[in-house]
Write a protein that holds these residues in place. Structure first.
Motif, PDB file in Angstrom:
ATOM      1  N   GLY A 121     -13.524   1.633  -2.323  1.00 39.56           N
ATOM      2  CA  GLY A 121     -12.085   1.386  -2.296  1.00 39.56           C
ATOM      3  C   GLY A 121     -11.579   1.375  -0.874  1.00 39.56           C
ATOM      4  O   GLY A 121     -11.719   2.356  -0.142  1.00 39.56           O
ATOM      5  N   ASP A 138      -9.918  -2.525  -7.168  1.00 33.14           N
ATOM      6  CA  ASP A 138      -9.520  -1.742  -6.008  1.00 33.14           C
ATOM      7  C   ASP A 138     -10.612  -0.783  -5.566  1.00 33.14           C
ATOM      8  O   ASP A 138     -10.361   0.113  -4.746  1.00 33.14           O
ATOM      9  CB  ASP A 138      -8.243  -0.945  -6.317  1.00 33.14           C
ATOM     10  CG  ASP A 138      -7.047  -1.849  -6.577  1.00 33.14           C
ATOM     11  OD1 ASP A 138      -6.859  -2.780  -5.784  1.00 33.14           O
ATOM     12  OD2 ASP A 138      -6.318  -1.626  -7.558  1.00 33.14           O
ATOM     13  N   GLY A 196     -10.480   3.835  -5.569  1.00 28.38           N
ATOM     14  CA  GLY A 196      -9.143   3.261  -5.674  1.00 28.38           C
ATOM     15  C   GLY A 196      -8.705   3.110  -7.112  1.00 28.38           C
ATOM     16  O   GLY A 196      -7.545   3.376  -7.464  1.00 28.38           O
ATOM     17  N   GLU A 244       0.828  -1.190   0.000  1.00 24.50           N
ATOM     18  CA  GLU A 244       0.000   0.000   0.000  1.00 24.50           C
ATOM     19  C   GLU A 244       0.869   1.250   0.000  1.00 24.50           C
ATOM     20  O   GLU A 244       1.859   1.330   0.723  1.00 24.50           O
ATOM     21  CB  GLU A 244      -0.912   0.020   1.229  1.00 24.50           C
ATOM     22  CG  GLU A 244      -1.975  -1.055   1.222  1.00 24.50           C
ATOM     23  CD  GLU A 244      -2.947  -0.869   2.373  1.00 24.50           C
ATOM     24  OE1 GLU A 244      -3.126   0.280   2.811  1.00 24.50           O
ATOM     25  OE2 GLU A 244      -3.499  -1.869   2.836  1.00 24.50           O
TER      26      GLU A 244
END
Length: 632
Positions: free
Chosen positions: A565, A610, A614, A312
């Motif tokens: 997301g 995602d 995202g 991430e």
């Protein structure tokens, strides 16, 4: 309470345990190999019942009753293989929670497909040939078919056990359960193994549904009613353990049978209705087992996966352009009541704001905190009931009740979080679900205090907020402050400690961070904000029902977070607005809104694995990244 009555109830429990085991066995197999928490497994059970009804009706005379039931189970298995091949195979590398979102979308699609094919009415099937009567047991009549079901459970357990221990296919399944990456490294076609296991698990669920046809009518609520109980059995028995699933099904079904037998009993001078405990006894058992033995009765602690997802990116503070965009959005939101064509638009805008705060509070512990909660609606409902009861029972003004409701929810999060933070992964998720269901059952049955199934009515805001636009502006101010505060906490030292515990518990502990305490405080913060959303909801509707803390509300929160997301701060807001608006718009334009909504969710999952925010964030980051010149 007689001895003969106890024996009959225990036999009823054994029959129910066999039906429950068939569903749980398939769910346990699928999770053990694919690591998918298959929310659509209850839909396979429901399909088994409906298909059995049709096949018995159309082919029963020529084919026979029992072959028709087996054929229904096989048809469900084929459908499961098709779903795995077409959909799930494409998202195995997506985060596990997005796989959960895809299977939830399947629940919506399958439910409306069943509604379209068979209609909304309950369908009662025929009695099983040769087992239509009853037998006398200690002077009481007991259905012959239930005795047959008692035998079916152990027979299916033995057959599946032989398949898993005496065949090459079973060896591969057991190996994949222990270490699926190693199985793939040894040259086994993992994709087809997953398909076969998913088909077998779906067929077992379909068989359980087909065998249920002579006991109860087919109806549209069978899917969600069954999946909750199946999850409990799988977790209590141990994820991936078939003997554990059968033991758990026996334990829970027999405890329920004893509760029914006890009925209303005088205990230490108090009248206790044990029959009502059947609504929550399975979740009480699950919570107890998870606290005592987190991996279940016969399960084993899960080995860490070798697969490591994409790391991430660190959270970034808002830039000037972002702040300008947010400021412009807030200005537009302030002006919404002036341009709304009807009061309904303003009411819908209030619902969108409340959903955004609820989803953001859940994202706070799921994204940065890394703690998966399946019971976040508990704090939403506790906040709603807390505000309503402070106003109705304690006589506080609406403004004080609006402040007190979130504090009551924070106390609930403090208690539940103390137990939850000791677990992780799917076990933490299931414990939060169990605790939320316990809270729901208490609310649903405490008629004298919470209003029981009728809920509370007359929970209206003060006179100065009686106009919809005034309440909208209050909700907008509180939701904006709540979202801003949660974001600010994430960039505080506490927020960095929370993310450190998510990324590496060992490293965080090594530098002196008390991970359990940090996560516990995060639960309280999230519960406080969810309680604020619940309090706003209570006063916006004027009434509160137990549905505000039911499983469906928690699922809605999960869908909002995942749809927007999980790894972006804007994700929960985008997901909440998208899901709530889609649900409203689709439901008003078609009778089959679930299927359309589920199809949209599936499409979004495939396009944006995602999440919406995202995916957009990742696309914009790639566009901003300068292209590197190719080197020879």
């Amino acid at each position: 309470m007689s001895f003969s009555g106890l024996i009959v109830q225990l036999l009823n429990g054994l029959a129910s345990a066999s039906s429950l085991f068939l569903v749980a066995a398939g769910l346990s197999l699928i999770f053990g190999v694919t690591r998918i928490v298959n929310f659509a497994h209850g839909s396979f059970f429901m399909l088994g019942t409906y298909l059995a009804y049709t096949l018995v009706d159309r082919l029963g005379a020529s084919l026979g009753f029992w072959p028709a039931l087996v054929l229904a189970a096989l048809a469900v298995g084929v459908l499961g293989a098709f779903i795995e091949f077409v959909l799930l195979r494409r998202i195995y590398k997506a985060p596990e929670l997005f796989q959960l979102l895809a299977t939830f979308a399947l629940v919506l699609v399958i439910k409306d497909a069943v509604l379209w094919l068979w209609g909304p009415d309950e369908l009662l099937g025929p009695r099983a040939p040769g087992l239509r009567g009853s037998v006398a047991i200690l002077g009481r009549q007991f259905p012959s078919y239930d005795l047959f079901l008692i035998v079916v459970g152990p027979l299916v357990l033995g057959a599946v056990w032989m398949l898993l221990t005496r065949t090459r296919f079973g060896t591969l399944v057991r190996a994949a359960t222990q270490d699926r990456e190693m199985v793939s490294a040894l040259g086994v076609n993992q994709a087809w193994l997953f398909t076969a296991v998913f088909a077998l698990g779906a067929a077992l669920a379909g068989l359980g549904g087909a065998l249920q046809l002579p006991r109860e009518p087919a109806h549209l609520e069978m899917d969600l009613n069954t999946i909750g109980a199946a999850f409990v059995v799988v977790v209590v028995g141990g994820m991936g353990s078939l003997p554990g699933a059968y033991l758990a099904a026996l334990l829970i079904s027999l405890i329920k049978a004893v509760c029914i037998w006890l009925g209303t009993t005088s205990l230490m001078g108090f009248e206790v209705n044990f029959s009502k405990a059947t609504l929550v006894v399975d979740f009480l058992v699950m919570a107890t087992v998870l606290i005592w033995r987190p991996w279940g009765l016969l399960g084993r602690p899960q080995a860490p996966s070798r697969h490591v997802g994409e790391p991430e990116a660190p959270l970034r503070r808002a830039g000037m352009n972002y702040k300008i965009a947010v400021g412009a959005l807030l200005l537009v939101l302030v002006l919404v009541p002036f341009f709304a064509r009807s009061s309904y638009t303003t009411v819908l805008a209030i619902d969108l704001l409340i959903a955004a705060l609820f989803a953001t509070s859940l994202h706070f512990i799921m994204g940065p905190g890394g703690m998966h909660s399946f019971g976040h609606a508990a704090y939403f409902g506790i906040g709603a009931y807390g505000a309503g009861l402070l106003m109705k029972a304690a006589g506080l003004p609406m403004e004080a009740a609006l402040v007190g409701g979130p504090l009551v929810a924070a106390v609930g999060a403090l208690i539940f979080g103390w137990f939850s933070v000791r677990l992780s992964g799917v076990y933490l998720a299931m414990l939060t679900l169990a605790l939320a269901q316990i809270a729901w059952a208490i609310t649903f049955q405490w008629d004298s205090f919470t209003g029981g199934s009728n809920g509370l009515t007359g929970v209206w805001p003060s006179a100065w907020l009686s106009e919809t636009r005034n309440y909208y502006w209050l909700a907008l101010a509180l939701v904006a402050l709540g979202v801003w505060w949660l974001r600010r906490v994430l960039f505080s030292p506490f927020g960095y400690a929370l993310r450190a515990g998510r990324d590496s518990v060992l490293r965080a502990d090594a530098i002196g961070i008390d991970v359990d305490r940090v996560q516990w405080v995060a639960f309280i913060v999230a519960g406080l904000m969810a309680g604020l959303a619940g309090s706003l909801y209570a006063f916006s509707k004027g009434s509160i029902s137990p549905e505000s803390m039911a499983v469906g509300k928690s699922i809605d929160g999960l869908v909002m977070v995942l749809l927007g997301g999980l790894h972006t701060l804007a994700g929960p807001v985008v997901g909440a607005v998208s899901f709530t608006w889609l649900q409203d718009a689709v439901a008003r334009n078609t009778d089959y809104w679930r299927a359309l909504l589920g199809g949209i969710i599936l499409l979004l999952v495939l396009i944006f694995p995602d999440g919406i925010a995202g995916g957009i964030h990742k696309l914009s980051r790639r566009l901003r990244q300068p292209k590197k010149e190719a080197t020879s």
